[in-house]
Motif scaffolding. Structure first.
Motif, PDB file in Angstrom:
ATOM      1  N   ILE A 316       0.833  -1.207   0.000  1.00 25.35           N
ATOM      2  CA  ILE A 316       0.000   0.000   0.000  1.00 25.35           C
ATOM      3  C   ILE A 316       0.868   1.258   0.000  1.00 25.35           C
ATOM      4  N   PHE A 317       1.843   1.305   0.912  1.00 31.95           N
ATOM      5  CA  PHE A 317       2.673   2.503   1.028  1.00 31.95           C
ATOM      6  C   PHE A 317       3.594   2.682  -0.178  1.00 31.95           C
ATOM      7  N   THR A 318       4.081   1.577  -0.747  1.00 33.00           N
ATOM      8  CA  THR A 318       4.971   1.693  -1.903  1.00 33.00           C
ATOM      9  C   THR A 318       4.207   2.200  -3.120  1.00 33.00           C
ATOM     10  N   VAL A 319       2.985   1.702  -3.323  1.00 31.73           N
ATOM     11  CA  VAL A 319       2.156   2.204  -4.426  1.00 31.73           C
ATOM     12  C   VAL A 319       1.864   3.693  -4.234  1.00 31.73           C
ATOM     13  N   PHE A 320       1.574   4.082  -2.989  1.00 30.56           N
ATOM     14  CA  PHE A 320       1.308   5.492  -2.697  1.00 30.56           C
ATOM     15  C   PHE A 320       2.531   6.359  -3.001  1.00 30.56           C
ATOM     16  N   ILE A 321       3.718   5.912  -2.563  1.00 30.33           N
ATOM     17  CA  ILE A 321       4.942   6.674  -2.807  1.00 30.33           C
ATOM     18  C   ILE A 321       5.261   6.717  -4.294  1.00 30.33           C
ATOM     19  N   ASP A 322       4.982   5.631  -5.028  1.00 27.26           N
ATOM     20  CA  ASP A 322       5.206   5.640  -6.475  1.00 27.26           C
ATOM     21  C   ASP A 322       4.344   6.693  -7.162  1.00 27.26           C
ATOM     22  N   VAL A 323       3.100   6.817  -6.714  1.00 27.94           N
ATOM     23  CA  VAL A 323       2.219   7.848  -7.277  1.00 27.94           C
ATOM     24  C   VAL A 323       2.748   9.237  -6.931  1.00 27.94           C
ATOM     25  N   VAL A 324       3.211   9.413  -5.690  1.00 30.22           N
ATOM     26  CA  VAL A 324       3.790  10.697  -5.287  1.00 30.22           C
ATOM     27  C   VAL A 324       5.045  10.993  -6.108  1.00 30.22           C
ATOM     28  N   GLU A 325       5.831   9.956  -6.394  1.00 28.21           N
ATOM     29  CA  GLU A 325       7.054  10.138  -7.185  1.00 28.21           C
ATOM     30  C   GLU A 325       6.745  10.638  -8.591  1.00 28.21           C
ATOM     31  N   LEU A 326       5.607  10.230  -9.141  1.00 29.49           N
ATOM     32  CA  LEU A 326       5.207  10.752 -10.452  1.00 29.49           C
ATOM     33  C   LEU A 326       5.013  12.260 -10.392  1.00 29.49           C
ATOM     34  N   LEU A 327       4.399  12.725  -9.310  1.00 30.34           N
ATOM     35  CA  LEU A 327       4.205  14.160  -9.129  1.00 30.34           C
ATOM     36  C   LEU A 327       5.538  14.867  -8.892  1.00 30.34           C
ATOM     37  N   ILE A 328       6.405  14.249  -8.082  1.00 30.11           N
ATOM     38  CA  ILE A 328       7.709  14.840  -7.788  1.00 30.11           C
ATOM     39  C   ILE A 328       8.572  14.901  -9.047  1.00 30.11           C
ATOM     40  N   ALA A 329       8.442  13.915  -9.931  1.00 28.99           N
ATOM     41  CA  ALA A 329       9.212  13.917 -11.174  1.00 28.99           C
ATOM     42  C   ALA A 329       8.923  15.180 -11.974  1.00 28.99           C
ATOM     43  N   TYR A 330       7.676  15.588 -12.003  1.00 32.29           N
ATOM     44  CA  TYR A 330       7.311  16.828 -12.707  1.00 32.29           C
ATOM     45  C   TYR A 330       7.733  18.059 -11.912  1.00 32.29           C
ATOM     46  N   ILE A 331       7.481  18.043 -10.605  1.00 31.08           N
ATOM     47  CA  ILE A 331       7.773  19.221  -9.779  1.00 31.08           C
ATOM     48  C   ILE A 331       9.256  19.559  -9.813  1.00 31.08           C
ATOM     49  N   GLN A 332      10.118  18.546  -9.699  1.00 32.39           N
ATOM     50  CA  GLN A 332      11.556  18.814  -9.680  1.00 32.39           C
ATOM     51  C   GLN A 332      12.053  19.354 -11.017  1.00 32.39           C
ATOM     52  N   ALA A 333      11.524  18.833 -12.115  1.00 31.65           N
ATOM     53  CA  ALA A 333      11.885  19.372 -13.429  1.00 31.65           C
ATOM     54  C   ALA A 333      11.389  20.811 -13.562  1.00 31.65           C
ATOM     55  N   TYR A 334      10.188  21.066 -13.079  1.00 32.23           N
ATOM     56  CA  TYR A 334       9.603  22.412 -13.147  1.00 32.23           C
ATOM     57  C   TYR A 334      10.405  23.394 -12.287  1.00 32.23           C
ATOM     58  N   VAL A 335      10.752  22.991 -11.068  1.00 35.59           N
ATOM     59  CA  VAL A 335      11.472  23.878 -10.159  1.00 35.59           C
ATOM     60  C   VAL A 335      12.865  24.203 -10.692  1.00 35.59           C
ATOM     61  N   PHE A 336      13.561  23.205 -11.217  1.00 41.75           N
ATOM     62  CA  PHE A 336      14.896  23.450 -11.776  1.00 41.75           C
ATOM     63  C   PHE A 336      14.804  24.448 -12.930  1.00 41.75           C
ATOM     64  N   THR A 337      13.816  24.267 -13.799  1.00 39.48           N
ATOM     65  CA  THR A 337      13.633  25.173 -14.929  1.00 39.48           C
ATOM     66  C   THR A 337      13.244  26.563 -14.462  1.00 39.48           C
ATOM     67  N   LEU A 338      12.332  26.637 -13.498  1.00 40.38           N
ATOM     68  CA  LEU A 338      11.883  27.929 -12.980  1.00 40.38           C
ATOM     69  C   LEU A 338      13.036  28.708 -12.364  1.00 40.38           C
TER      70      LEU A 338
END
Length: 365
Positions: A316-338
């Motif tokens: 349960i927790f690993t699936v949840f973290i994997d979903v969060v990682e999808l969001l973080i993958a975008y956020i980190q790319a966005y923040v670096f670019t910003l």
């Protein structure tokens, strides 16, 4: 129906991750699992691309090893000669301990160990090349499709790429840099999609994913250095004036250049922040996923009841973290670019203008 397929897909990915962790530690039933060492091994770079293991049978993609020795010259051979680090080849071997652990070392006739010049194509380097090629194919394909009918609204994957391009170009680059933003848009878009693509591939635990590219400080260091060079090589005269002769009281600049020193340090801390932020966030995400997955194997010796409970919680927790990682993958790319766009914009400042003449009485303002 679609939600059930998505959940099934996530569970399948988790199962493959768990299988890989279990197989890579064949003695887990008879000895204590060293979670710290196992996580470090999965995050570290390697000279082969491991796919799966079944007992003592390992399936991996061997990669080319390119070395230069001061005594024997250049060497080019396959990493399969090392047999997972248990053998040597032409006096070269992968160190299992010490300061060169995980790296190729050379042992001379006197038993002295040295590190040759190593420009081998490792797992992270191969994944980086694969992600770059994949990104080129995707962007070129979408661009060719857009040229056919530029005014036609796109749906699906091409529409998503167009949305991302416009969101970065119009929502990040243009307001952060200003009038000459188009000059920097190609670089910033490239950085965003490069980081985003590698972040997504790093979440996938099976070949050709699973490499820790953006969690490698060497990669984030190079990206930060490129931004640093663009910022400081294209800065305006006003930008350098504010660094070496800022608008502060003279005693803060002469005889001790206190404020110029502070400004110079500030120019160095900006790329450092870019490098550490991306590296730390991506490495931490991979570590959390691996740690949660290993709860299944750590609790094996505690009995079937507790192990079954921890397995369910781990899933349960690993699936949840994997979903969060999808969001973080975008956020980190966005923040670096910003942040890169903001730093470039700060270096493109124009001279300040002040209205020194006041309107005279009876004169129009």
């Amino acid at each position: 129906m679609k939600q059930k397929l998505h959940i099934a897909g996530l569970l399948a990915i988790l199962f493959l991750t768990a299988s890989t962790v279990s197989a890579s530690n064949p003695g887990s039933d008879s000895q204590e699992l060293n979670a710290k060492e196992l996580i470090s091994e999965h995050l570290a770079d390697s000279y082969e691309w491991h796919i799966v293991s079944n007992g003592n049978t390992h399936i991996a993609v061997p990669l080319p090893v390119i070395l230069y020795s001061k005594t024997s010259g250049w060497h080019l051979f396959s990493s399969s000669h090392f047999h997972h680090g248990s053998a040597s080849y032409n006096k070269f071997e992968i160190a299992s301990e010490g300061k060169y652990k995980g790296k190729i070392v050379e042992t001379d006739t006197n038993g002295n160990i040295s590190r040759p010049l190593d420009i081998s194509l490792t797992k992270n380097a191969t994944s980086l090349l694969f992600a770059s090629l994949l990104l080129i194919l995707i962007i070129m394909g979408v661009a060719r499709l857009m040229k056919q009918d530029p005014m036609k609204p796109r749906k699906g994957f091409p529409g998503m790429i167009e949305m991302l391009v416009l969101s970065i170009s119009d929502g990040v680059v243009k307001p952060s840099i200003g009038k000459d933003y188009e000059r920097y848009t190609p670089y910033l878009l490239t950085v965003f999609f490069f980081i985003f693509t590698n972040n997504l591939l790093g979440i996938i635990p099976i070949f050709p994913g699973g490499a820790n590219v953006t969690g490698n400080i060497a990669v984030t260091f190079v990206l930060a250095i490129i931004t640093f060079l663009i910022v400081n090589l294209t800065g305006t005269k006003e930008y350098y004036k504010e660094i070496f002769w800022p608008d502060v009281p003279t005693w803060l600049k002469i005889p001790i250049p206190l404020m110029p020193i502070v400004e110079i340090v500030g120019t160095l801390t900006k790329p450092f922040a870019l490098m550490i932020r991306l590296f730390a966030n991506m490495m931490a995400g991979h570590s959390i996923v691996l740690g949660l997955t290993m709860l299944i194997f750590i609790t094996v010796s505690l009995g079937p009841t507790l192990n079954s409970t921890m397995t369910v919680l781990s899933v349960i927790f690993t699936v949840f973290i994997d979903v969060v990682e999808l969001l973080i993958a975008y956020i980190q790319a966005y923040v670096f670019t910003l942040l890169s766009a903001v730093f470039i914009g700060l270096a493109r400042i124009e001279p300040h203008t002040h209205k020194e003449k006041m309107s005279k009485p009876g004169q129009a303002a």
